[in-house]
Design an enzyme around this catalytic site. Structure first.
Site, mmCIF file in Angstrom:
data_model
loop_
_atom_site.group_PDB
_atom_site.id
_atom_site.type_symbol
_atom_site.label_atom_id
_atom_site.label_comp_id
_atom_site.label_asym_id
_atom_site.label_seq_id
_atom_site.Cartn_x
_atom_site.Cartn_y
_atom_site.Cartn_z
ATOM 1 N N ARG A 14 29.292 47.939 41.918
ATOM 2 C CA ARG A 14 28.611 46.852 41.198
ATOM 3 C C ARG A 14 28.676 45.562 42.021
ATOM 4 O O ARG A 14 27.702 45.173 42.640
ATOM 5 C CB ARG A 14 29.249 46.700 39.805
ATOM 6 C CG ARG A 14 28.394 45.946 38.826
ATOM 7 C CD ARG A 14 28.494 44.448 38.975
ATOM 8 N NE ARG A 14 29.869 43.967 38.826
ATOM 9 C CZ ARG A 14 30.255 42.743 39.197
ATOM 10 N NH1 ARG A 14 29.411 41.904 39.737
ATOM 11 N NH2 ARG A 14 31.514 42.376 39.048
ATOM 12 N N ASP A 15 29.818 44.943 42.084
ATOM 13 C CA ASP A 15 29.950 43.697 42.854
ATOM 14 C C ASP A 15 29.598 43.959 44.318
ATOM 15 O O ASP A 15 28.927 43.147 44.972
ATOM 16 C CB ASP A 15 31.394 43.179 42.731
ATOM 17 C CG ASP A 15 31.492 41.671 42.840
ATOM 18 O OD1 ASP A 15 30.590 41.064 43.448
ATOM 19 O OD2 ASP A 15 32.461 41.094 42.338
ATOM 20 N N HIS A 208 40.228 39.359 38.894
ATOM 21 C CA HIS A 208 39.165 39.736 39.824
ATOM 22 C C HIS A 208 39.172 38.701 40.953
ATOM 23 O O HIS A 208 38.797 37.560 40.742
ATOM 24 C CB HIS A 208 37.839 39.709 39.039
ATOM 25 C CG HIS A 208 36.609 39.975 39.838
ATOM 26 N ND1 HIS A 208 35.891 41.146 39.724
ATOM 27 C CD2 HIS A 208 35.921 39.228 40.737
ATOM 28 C CE1 HIS A 208 34.831 41.100 40.518
ATOM 29 N NE2 HIS A 208 34.825 39.937 41.147
ATOM 30 N N HIS A 210 38.336 37.523 45.014
ATOM 31 C CA HIS A 210 37.601 37.702 46.274
ATOM 32 C C HIS A 210 38.498 37.219 47.410
ATOM 33 O O HIS A 210 39.338 36.340 47.220
ATOM 34 C CB HIS A 210 36.283 36.930 46.233
ATOM 35 C CG HIS A 210 35.229 37.641 45.438
ATOM 36 N ND1 HIS A 210 34.152 38.264 46.010
ATOM 37 C CD2 HIS A 210 35.121 37.862 44.101
ATOM 38 C CE1 HIS A 210 33.409 38.832 45.062
ATOM 39 N NE2 HIS A 210 33.977 38.601 43.889
ATOM 40 N N CYS A 241 28.860 37.006 46.074
ATOM 41 C CA CYS A 241 28.173 36.381 44.956
ATOM 42 C C CYS A 241 26.964 35.672 45.530
ATOM 43 O O CYS A 241 27.087 34.936 46.509
ATOM 44 C CB CYS A 241 29.100 35.383 44.264
ATOM 45 S SG CYS A 241 28.227 34.260 43.164
ATOM 46 N N ASN A 250 35.031 41.414 47.601
ATOM 47 C CA ASN A 250 36.199 41.512 46.739
ATOM 48 C C ASN A 250 37.405 41.861 47.588
ATOM 49 O O ASN A 250 37.272 42.273 48.732
ATOM 50 C CB ASN A 250 35.976 42.648 45.738
ATOM 51 C CG ASN A 250 34.844 42.339 44.803
ATOM 52 O OD1 ASN A 250 33.695 42.585 45.112
ATOM 53 N ND2 ASN A 250 35.171 41.784 43.667
HETATM 54 N N1 COA Z 1 17.822 43.850 31.831
HETATM 55 C C1 COA Z 1 16.489 44.074 31.952
HETATM 56 N N2 COA Z 1 15.555 43.157 31.648
HETATM 57 C C2 COA Z 1 15.973 41.972 31.197
HETATM 58 C C3 COA Z 1 17.338 41.676 31.048
HETATM 59 C C4 COA Z 1 18.284 42.674 31.399
HETATM 60 N N3 COA Z 1 19.592 42.457 31.300
HETATM 61 N N4 COA Z 1 17.460 40.411 30.617
HETATM 62 C C5 COA Z 1 16.228 39.927 30.466
HETATM 63 N N5 COA Z 1 15.332 40.865 30.828
HETATM 64 C C6 COA Z 1 13.879 40.740 30.838
HETATM 65 C C7 COA Z 1 13.349 40.196 29.522
HETATM 66 O O1 COA Z 1 13.098 41.234 28.631
HETATM 67 C C8 COA Z 1 12.090 39.499 29.982
HETATM 68 O O2 COA Z 1 11.102 40.474 30.218
HETATM 69 P P1 COA Z 1 9.534 40.144 29.982
HETATM 70 O O3 COA Z 1 9.227 39.081 30.994
HETATM 71 O O4 COA Z 1 8.890 41.455 30.238
HETATM 72 O O5 COA Z 1 9.461 39.659 28.568
HETATM 73 C C9 COA Z 1 12.473 38.926 31.335
HETATM 74 O O6 COA Z 1 13.525 39.746 31.816
HETATM 75 C C10 COA Z 1 12.950 37.472 31.280
HETATM 76 O O7 COA Z 1 13.946 37.353 30.249
HETATM 77 P P2 COA Z 1 14.871 36.060 30.081
HETATM 78 O O8 COA Z 1 15.755 36.266 28.925
HETATM 79 O O9 COA Z 1 14.000 34.832 30.121
HETATM 80 O O10 COA Z 1 15.779 36.157 31.371
HETATM 81 P P3 COA Z 1 15.905 35.124 32.563
HETATM 82 O O11 COA Z 1 14.700 35.215 33.436
HETATM 83 O O12 COA Z 1 16.311 33.793 32.017
HETATM 84 O O13 COA Z 1 17.123 35.765 33.392
HETATM 85 C C11 COA Z 1 19.196 36.943 33.441
HETATM 86 C C12 COA Z 1 18.407 35.816 32.807
HETATM 87 C C13 COA Z 1 20.612 36.867 32.861
HETATM 88 C C14 COA Z 1 18.573 38.265 33.063
HETATM 89 C C15 COA Z 1 19.194 36.810 34.977
HETATM 90 O O14 COA Z 1 19.463 35.483 35.330
HETATM 91 C C16 COA Z 1 20.202 37.726 35.622
HETATM 92 O O15 COA Z 1 20.000 38.918 35.690
HETATM 93 N N6 COA Z 1 21.320 37.208 36.136
HETATM 94 C C17 COA Z 1 22.422 37.994 36.671
HETATM 95 C C18 COA Z 1 22.524 37.819 38.158
HETATM 96 C C19 COA Z 1 23.652 38.663 38.671
HETATM 97 O O16 COA Z 1 23.575 39.870 38.689
HETATM 98 N N7 COA Z 1 24.732 38.008 39.137
HETATM 99 C C20 COA Z 1 25.857 38.631 39.704
HETATM 100 C C21 COA Z 1 26.790 39.256 38.730
HETATM 101 S S1 COA Z 1 27.448 38.216 37.494
HETATM 102 ZN ZN ZN Z 2 33.091 39.264 42.089
#
Ligand code: COA
Ligand code: ZN
Length: 311
Positions: A14-15, A208, A210, A241, A250
């Site tokens: 994952r990470d 956790h 790094h 990250c 990590n």
């Molecule tokens: N899985 C799949 N689709 C998702 C989702 C998820 N977890 N969360 C939101 N979506 C979809 C929504 O359904 C929406 O789809 P649509 O456009 O077809 O309606 C679209 O994505 C946008 O949704 P929204 O709630 O506005 O999300 P966002 O664009 O504000 O993004 C996150 C928010 C949290 C989903 C995004 O910022 C993210 O994935 N961040 C994590 C990054 C990461 O992995 N960091 C490292 C580990 S912590």
């Molecule tokens: Zn991490």
């Protein structure tokens, strides 16, 4: 047979993979999991339920999760950044779900596009969704950037402790304190973890770390001394990250297991097998940086591996 005294939870899939551009197939990811279980690793974060457009590597999250659930002896967990991710994880039947938010509001905004407060509210909804499920789910919550932030700088202990309190009140069954950006030092870790453990009471607490600035393993020992008995680590030290420039990975699983086992602290994990898996995974990911002192120098001739234990 030895009792497992410390639980090393593998987060390389994952990470580790979230920053890797080479796409692994679901079969490769599942083979990696199965071999880790044979090496004695029983807790693995197998994927992340994020939108495929955010992290294409996890477009196969459902497939990997389903496959991982079928591996005997594996407690598969998935990371989720929001309610939608949690719903996807619940739908495929995940029994362990790890939510994460950042203590730094600025980091949280970059990472999940909402404030830390909004992420706490999202967690409340996730816990409610868990409570309505027909099957048991262990819902953990992580507090990232708990020791400082590349964007906001200092993160006050009181902010972290306040979040821990709110997450537990909302139904978190485990707390992970994360040094996402590699800012922590051992004294800081000892102080904060003593406070977190006192606050969490019966709720299990993990760390956790790094190894961005070379203090990852020292921080593990500081947290261990404070009473923490579960740590995330990544095979070959993969990971990073997206919002922590030059963040190395990590803490390295092989080196962490070596450090603990060398002191007689049982992890139940076979280092020789880990090194063999690392070779295979490194072969799949040409050009990716793999760290590790044990992989480079080998185990000392004086090292005695404790017996690997089943889950
Ligand atoms: N899985 C799949 N689709 C998702 C989702 C998820 N977890 N969360 C939101 N979506 C979809 C929504 O359904 C929406 O789809 P649509 O456009 O077809 O309606 C679209 O994505 C946008 O949704 P929204 O709630 O506005 O999300 P966002 O664009 O504000 O993004 C996150 C928010 C949290 C989903 C995004 O910022 C993210 O994935 N961040 C994590 C990054 C990461 O992995 N960091 C490292 C580990 S912590
Ligand atoms: Zn991490």
């Amino acid at each position: 047979m030895n009792q497992r005294e410390v639980n090393i939870r593998e987060v390389g899939l994952r990470d580790g993979l979230q920053m890797v551009s080479t796409m692994l197939s679901s079969e490769q990811k599942l083979a990696w999991c199965a071999r880790l279980v044979e090496a004695g690793v029983t807790d693995i974060e197998v994927t992340s339920f994020v939108p495929p457009k955010v992290v294409p590597q996890f477009a196969d999250a459902a497939e990997v999760a389903t496959g991982a659930l079928a591996i005997d002896g594996l407690h598969a967990a998935a990371l989720v950044p929001n309610l939608k991710g949690a719903q996807r994880a619940f739908e495929v039947g995940m029994r362990r779900v790890h939510y994460v938010l950042s203590a730094s509001n600025a980091h949280n905004l970059k990472n999940v596009r909402r404030s830390t407060d909004e992420s706490v509210e999202d967690f409340v909804r996730i816990a409610a969704a868990r409570d309505e499920l027909g099957h048991e789910v262990m819902l953990g919550a992580g507090v990232a950037t708990a020791f400082g932030c590349t964007i906001a700088g200092e993160v006050e202990e009181s902010i972290v402790l306040g979040l821990v309190q709110r997450l537990i009140e909302a139904g978190a069954q485990e707390i992970t304190i994360a040094d996402t950006v590699g800012y922590a030092n051992p004294a800081q870790v000892r102080n904060l973890m003593l406070e977190v453990l006192a606050l969490a009471g019966p709720v299990p607490v993990a760390c956790h770390f790094h190894d961005t600035r070379g203090l990852g393993l020292a921080n593990v020992m500081a947290a261990f001394d404070a009473g923490v008995r579960a740590f995330d680590a990544s095979l070959g030290g993969l990971g990073g990250c997206p919002f922590a420039p030059n963040a190395t990975g990590n803490i390295n699983t092989e080196d962490t297991v070596f450090m603990l086992e060398a002191q007689g602290i049982a992890t139940g994990i076979d280092i020789g097998r880990l090194l063999a898996i690392r070779e295979t995974v490194a072969g799949w990911l040409p050009g990716e940086p793999f760290t590790g002192a044990i992989a480079r120098a080998g185990l000392p001739a004086t090292f005695v591996q404790r017996e690997a234990v089943a889950a």
